[in-house]
Design a protein around this motif. Sequence first.
Motif, mmCIF file in Angstrom:
data_model
loop_
_atom_site.group_PDB
_atom_site.id
_atom_site.type_symbol
_atom_site.label_atom_id
_atom_site.label_comp_id
_atom_site.label_asym_id
_atom_site.label_seq_id
_atom_site.Cartn_x
_atom_site.Cartn_y
_atom_site.Cartn_z
ATOM 1 N N LEU A 125 -7.743 3.389 -80.838
ATOM 2 C CA LEU A 125 -8.320 4.317 -82.334
ATOM 3 C C LEU A 125 -7.993 3.160 -83.454
ATOM 4 C CD1 LEU A 125 -6.122 7.573 -81.594
ATOM 5 C CD2 LEU A 125 -8.863 7.651 -81.875
ATOM 6 N N LYS A 126 -7.488 2.790 -83.297
ATOM 7 C CA LYS A 126 -7.759 1.004 -84.471
ATOM 8 C C LYS A 126 -9.173 0.888 -84.222
ATOM 9 C CE LYS A 126 -4.959 -2.826 -85.936
ATOM 10 N NZ LYS A 126 -3.847 -3.430 -85.624
ATOM 11 N N GLU A 127 -9.804 0.222 -83.029
ATOM 12 C CA GLU A 127 -11.134 -0.430 -83.088
ATOM 13 C C GLU A 127 -12.155 -0.101 -83.584
ATOM 14 O OE1 GLU A 127 -13.735 -2.592 -79.882
ATOM 15 O OE2 GLU A 127 -12.217 -1.853 -79.443
ATOM 16 N N ALA A 128 -11.579 1.453 -83.487
ATOM 17 C CA ALA A 128 -12.734 2.351 -83.892
ATOM 18 C C ALA A 128 -12.159 2.900 -85.855
ATOM 19 C CB ALA A 128 -12.414 4.284 -83.368
ATOM 20 N N GLY A 129 -11.576 2.258 -86.323
ATOM 21 C CA GLY A 129 -11.299 2.467 -87.323
ATOM 22 C C GLY A 129 -10.226 3.261 -87.879
ATOM 23 N N ILE A 130 -9.511 4.112 -86.887
ATOM 24 C CA ILE A 130 -8.894 5.162 -87.740
ATOM 25 C C ILE A 130 -7.230 4.846 -87.192
ATOM 26 C CG2 ILE A 130 -7.703 7.736 -86.209
ATOM 27 C CD1 ILE A 130 -11.102 7.388 -85.375
ATOM 28 N N GLU A 131 -6.273 5.194 -88.202
ATOM 29 C CA GLU A 131 -4.799 5.167 -88.781
ATOM 30 C C GLU A 131 -4.646 5.886 -87.410
ATOM 31 O OE1 GLU A 131 -1.481 5.166 -91.868
ATOM 32 O OE2 GLU A 131 -3.849 5.145 -92.823
ATOM 33 N N THR A 132 -2.993 5.240 -87.283
ATOM 34 C CA THR A 132 -2.540 6.789 -86.030
ATOM 35 C C THR A 132 -1.271 6.388 -86.684
ATOM 36 O OG1 THR A 132 -2.028 5.557 -84.834
ATOM 37 C CG2 THR A 132 -4.477 6.122 -84.398
ATOM 38 N N LYS A 133 -1.103 8.083 -86.414
ATOM 39 C CA LYS A 133 1.077 8.374 -86.087
ATOM 40 C C LYS A 133 0.554 9.767 -84.988
ATOM 41 C CE LYS A 133 4.466 10.722 -89.810
ATOM 42 N NZ LYS A 133 4.725 8.885 -89.635
ATOM 43 N N ILE A 134 2.320 8.677 -84.003
ATOM 44 C CA ILE A 134 2.771 9.629 -83.079
ATOM 45 C C ILE A 134 3.848 10.410 -83.147
ATOM 46 C CG2 ILE A 134 3.738 8.793 -80.851
ATOM 47 C CD1 ILE A 134 2.524 5.729 -81.405
ATOM 48 N N PHE A 135 3.201 11.425 -82.427
ATOM 49 C CA PHE A 135 4.283 12.298 -82.285
ATOM 50 C C PHE A 135 4.853 12.934 -81.225
ATOM 51 C CE2 PHE A 135 6.376 16.449 -81.746
ATOM 52 C CZ PHE A 135 7.584 17.172 -82.914
ATOM 53 N N GLU A 136 6.542 12.173 -80.799
ATOM 54 C CA GLU A 136 6.852 11.630 -79.569
ATOM 55 C C GLU A 136 7.807 13.165 -79.351
ATOM 56 O OE1 GLU A 136 6.673 7.654 -77.678
ATOM 57 O OE2 GLU A 136 7.072 7.410 -79.828
ATOM 58 N N GLY A 137 8.105 12.714 -77.697
ATOM 59 C CA GLY A 137 9.449 14.139 -77.299
ATOM 60 C C GLY A 137 8.772 15.691 -77.554
ATOM 61 N N VAL A 138 7.664 15.834 -76.939
ATOM 62 C CA VAL A 138 7.479 17.387 -76.847
ATOM 63 C C VAL A 138 8.131 17.894 -75.230
ATOM 64 C CG1 VAL A 138 6.264 18.876 -76.136
ATOM 65 C CG2 VAL A 138 5.488 17.719 -78.515
ATOM 66 N N GLU A 139 8.700 18.793 -75.213
ATOM 67 C CA GLU A 139 9.687 18.999 -73.882
ATOM 68 C C GLU A 139 9.033 20.172 -73.156
ATOM 69 O OE1 GLU A 139 10.828 22.702 -76.767
ATOM 70 O OE2 GLU A 139 9.944 20.622 -76.711
ATOM 71 N N GLU A 140 9.239 19.734 -72.022
ATOM 72 C CA GLU A 140 8.547 21.020 -71.651
ATOM 73 C C GLU A 140 8.917 22.289 -71.588
ATOM 74 O OE1 GLU A 140 6.193 20.304 -67.242
ATOM 75 O OE2 GLU A 140 6.882 17.761 -68.618
ATOM 76 N N ASP A 141 7.690 23.128 -71.551
ATOM 77 C CA ASP A 141 7.707 24.418 -71.326
ATOM 78 C C ASP A 141 7.722 23.827 -73.150
ATOM 79 O OD1 ASP A 141 7.115 25.183 -69.296
ATOM 80 O OD2 ASP A 141 9.248 25.264 -68.826
ATOM 81 N N PRO A 142 7.171 23.796 -74.607
ATOM 82 C CA PRO A 142 7.496 23.417 -75.477
ATOM 83 C C PRO A 142 8.029 24.968 -76.306
ATOM 84 C CG PRO A 142 4.756 22.934 -75.098
ATOM 85 C CD PRO A 142 5.687 23.442 -73.896
ATOM 86 N N SER A 143 8.572 24.604 -77.093
ATOM 87 C CA SER A 143 9.043 26.044 -78.324
ATOM 88 C C SER A 143 7.929 26.455 -79.369
ATOM 89 C CB SER A 143 10.674 25.407 -78.321
ATOM 90 O OG SER A 143 10.289 24.795 -79.286
ATOM 91 N N SER A 144 7.679 27.321 -80.037
ATOM 92 C CA SER A 144 7.647 27.496 -81.236
ATOM 93 C C SER A 144 7.726 26.774 -82.291
ATOM 94 C CB SER A 144 7.316 28.648 -81.570
ATOM 95 O OG SER A 144 8.684 29.473 -81.807
ATOM 96 N N SER A 145 9.127 26.401 -81.868
ATOM 97 C CA SER A 145 10.312 25.103 -83.088
ATOM 98 C C SER A 145 10.029 23.940 -82.933
ATOM 99 C CB SER A 145 11.320 25.084 -83.061
ATOM 100 O OG SER A 145 11.890 24.835 -82.217
ATOM 101 N N THR A 146 9.441 23.035 -82.048
ATOM 102 C CA THR A 146 8.661 22.161 -81.898
ATOM 103 C C THR A 146 7.144 21.818 -82.403
ATOM 104 O OG1 THR A 146 9.691 21.580 -79.599
ATOM 105 C CG2 THR A 146 7.869 20.473 -79.761
ATOM 106 N N CYS A 147 6.753 22.896 -81.660
ATOM 107 C CA CYS A 147 4.932 22.978 -82.422
ATOM 108 C C CYS A 147 5.056 23.037 -84.422
ATOM 109 C CB CYS A 147 4.088 24.089 -82.338
ATOM 110 S SG CYS A 147 4.225 24.304 -80.501
ATOM 111 N N MET A 148 6.116 23.927 -84.525
ATOM 112 C CA MET A 148 5.977 23.600 -86.472
ATOM 113 C C MET A 148 6.796 22.485 -87.101
ATOM 114 S SD MET A 148 5.359 26.505 -86.896
ATOM 115 C CE MET A 148 6.052 26.925 -89.120
ATOM 116 N N LYS A 149 7.550 22.057 -86.399
ATOM 117 C CA LYS A 149 8.215 20.239 -86.910
ATOM 118 C C LYS A 149 7.078 19.375 -87.124
ATOM 119 C CE LYS A 149 12.698 20.952 -84.719
ATOM 120 N NZ LYS A 149 13.859 19.725 -83.336
#
Length: 383
Positions: free
Chosen positions: A50-74
Amino acid sequence: MSKLFIAGEVLHSAGSLEELKNVTGKKAVIVTGGSSMRKSGSLDKAVAYLKEAGIETKIFEGVEEDPSSSTCMKGAKVMQEFQPDWIVGLGGCSAIDAAKMMWVFYEHPDADFEAMIKPFSVPTLRNKAKFIAIPSTSGTGTETTGLAVITDRDKGVKYPIVSYELTPDIAIVDGEICASMPAHVTSNTGLDALTHCVEAYVSNIEDNYADVLAKGGLEIVFNNLKEAVNNPTNIKARQNMHDASFMGGLAFNNAWLGIVHSLSHQVGALYGIPHGASNAIFLPNVIRYNAKVSKRFPDLAKVIGKETAEELAVAIENLRSEVNNISTIKEFGISKEDWDKNIDYITNNAFIDPCTGFNPRKPTVEELKDIYNACFYGEVVNF
């Protein structure tokens, strides 16, 4: 008129992750799970491309198994601050499904989660961003489906959020990414893909495109799952399973699923049973149950050299055993007392699950309960 719903662009082959460098945009949020994508190097590769494509990235890590709505809101909050024009779901189904719902709340911060439980109620997307799905497991097909499964931990219920708005714009189906997947995950997810093929083929929606994909995916799973489990670095088998997963996902995105998934959603939410494992337990008995009204199972049986619905059910049971998967619900350590206490609750939730409406045989609550109990003890359904 019928319409084929599919990811806008599908890039599939070993090494196709590199196609990220051809994406046009300014900012991307990459949503991923625990540490597997970082450890395998896939996350760093995605950032570099993505950097090669000129795109700046931000990473959201730590999604749990069977994700909850609260994780989605975060995650949505992170997106609202960063303002990406691309959202990238990288990892297993949980990471991609969570990313889909983050996308919804990013574009519609005031969206009502409860309202979106009703099928096809997700508001219009792509006002701010588009979506790229890059799966690391070969099972759900979420990279080409309008589906995200989100768990309400307070209620112990999994909600399948259904809307074609959620179908990704780009799917990257790269078998190299899943080479590090553990054997038990390969087994579980492969049996999930198998279930998608069977349920899509016999659903109450007739679709020639879905039929061909379901048959083809079924054949690939039977020919490759054992090899992928036993020889995880066999990239050809990995890519074949990844393709089968996509095919099953595309099939059910257009024909939908049935009560195997209705039943599985509940035991996954309440007991944490892996989705593919529970599907593989329920599927043979659901085939027997649905075969009383559907004449389509022999077509699927012939794909693997069998003739009847019962032979298909037994072949699936044999494959389940050969890839070291569990055959009964009770083997997950659930006591009879706990099961009996919750059986009516999960049965009623299975009955109202959206997938139930697409099953070829319309079940009663009592019939679903009987299937649950048979699969808890490992008994054969015959009604």
